[in-house]
Design a protein around this motif. Structure first.
Motif, PDB file in Angstrom:
ATOM      1  N   UNK A 167       0.866  -1.180   0.000  1.00  0.00           N
ATOM      2  CA  UNK A 167       0.000   0.000   0.000  1.00  0.00           C
ATOM      3  C   UNK A 167       0.902   1.229   0.000  1.00  0.00           C
ATOM      4  N   UNK A 168       0.980   1.896  -1.141  1.00  0.00           N
ATOM      5  CA  UNK A 168       1.962   2.984  -1.313  1.00  0.00           C
ATOM      6  C   UNK A 168       1.703   4.166  -0.386  1.00  0.00           C
ATOM      7  N   UNK A 169       0.459   4.574  -0.289  1.00  0.00           N
ATOM      8  CA  UNK A 169       0.105   5.722   0.552  1.00  0.00           C
ATOM      9  C   UNK A 169      -1.108   5.358   1.398  1.00  0.00           C
ATOM     10  N   UNK A 170      -0.894   4.612   2.482  1.00  0.00           N
ATOM     11  CA  UNK A 170      -2.026   4.181   3.307  1.00  0.00           C
ATOM     12  C   UNK A 170      -2.744   5.365   3.953  1.00  0.00           C
ATOM     13  N   UNK A 171      -4.059   5.271   3.982  1.00  0.00           N
ATOM     14  CA  UNK A 171      -4.816   6.299   4.686  1.00  0.00           C
ATOM     15  C   UNK A 171      -4.817   5.978   6.183  1.00  0.00           C
ATOM     16  N   UNK A 172      -5.465   6.829   6.962  1.00  0.00           N
ATOM     17  CA  UNK A 172      -5.420   6.679   8.421  1.00  0.00           C
ATOM     18  C   UNK A 172      -6.003   5.349   8.877  1.00  0.00           C
TER      19      UNK A 172
END
Length: 203
Positions: A80-85
């Motif tokens: 997951x390159x840019x995981x959210x919160x």
């Protein structure tokens, strides 16, 4: 890719057939299964023939549930390159349960997976914790024991979502990396590869 000939340290089954009794595999994958074939030998055949879904599901059912959940967590964290919160919280709570399994952490994983609407690799990693054992009923209600198949099913779903979530042309590269991590964990390792940034666990 080359899979070892010696038994996986963390896999207790002597033959692949023992594991396959519990796994939903394709007809193509079943064609490779021989009565005395070892788990590592069968896994190697699935990997070499690029049976991605079957190989992932087989490894998920081969590992002890705690190691399997960790595999899902590491693969999700590194894909997951840019995981959210919510994704970050899912993985941190999953890691916390792996480091110290208890009922509070198991239910905390369900709570955050539910917040994530049970969507995506991170949510399924957390959900596989909830499915790993114990009761599936709300606290205070009569127990509803988890089916032992649910935890590995959640792990398989998480890993496959991680693998298929990127560009199609690099799917095999992601699959092979997940295989390397899985084999490392199956031999008692932590699944991290060179240049990875290890995941922190929620307190």
């Amino acid at each position: 890719m080359k899979i070892q000939n010696e038994p996986f340290r963390k896999v207790s089954a002597a033959t692949a057939a023992e594991i396959c009794e519990r796994v939903d595999l394709s007809t193509e994958a079943r064609a490779f299964l021989l009565p005395d074939l070892s788990p590592q030998g069968y896994f190697s055949l699935l990997v070499d023939s690029e049976q991605v879904g079957d190989a992932v599901r087989f490894m998920a059912f081969s590992l002890p549930v705690r190691e399997a959940v960790w595999w899902a967590c590491v693969v999700a964290h590194t894909n997951i390159a840019q995981p959210n919160e919510l994704e970050t919280t899912c993985l941190e709570r999953t890691a916390a349960w792996v480091y110290g399994p208890n009922e509070e952490r198991r239910r905390a994983c369900f709570a955050v997976a539910e917040q994530a609407k049970f969507e995506g690799a991170a949510a399924y990693a957390a959900l596989s914790v909830f499915w790993s054992g114990g009761s599936l009923a709300p606290e205070g209600m009569p127990d509803a024991p988890a089916d032992p198949k649910l935890g590995p099913i959640g792990v398989g779903a998480s890993v496959l979502l991680s693998i298929t979530g990127g560009a199609p042309q690099s799917l095999l590269r992601r699959f092979e990396a997940s295989v390397v991590r899985g084999v490392n964990i199956a031999n008692g390792g932590n699944g991290w590869l060179k240049d990875d940034r290890p995941l922190k666990a929620a307190s």
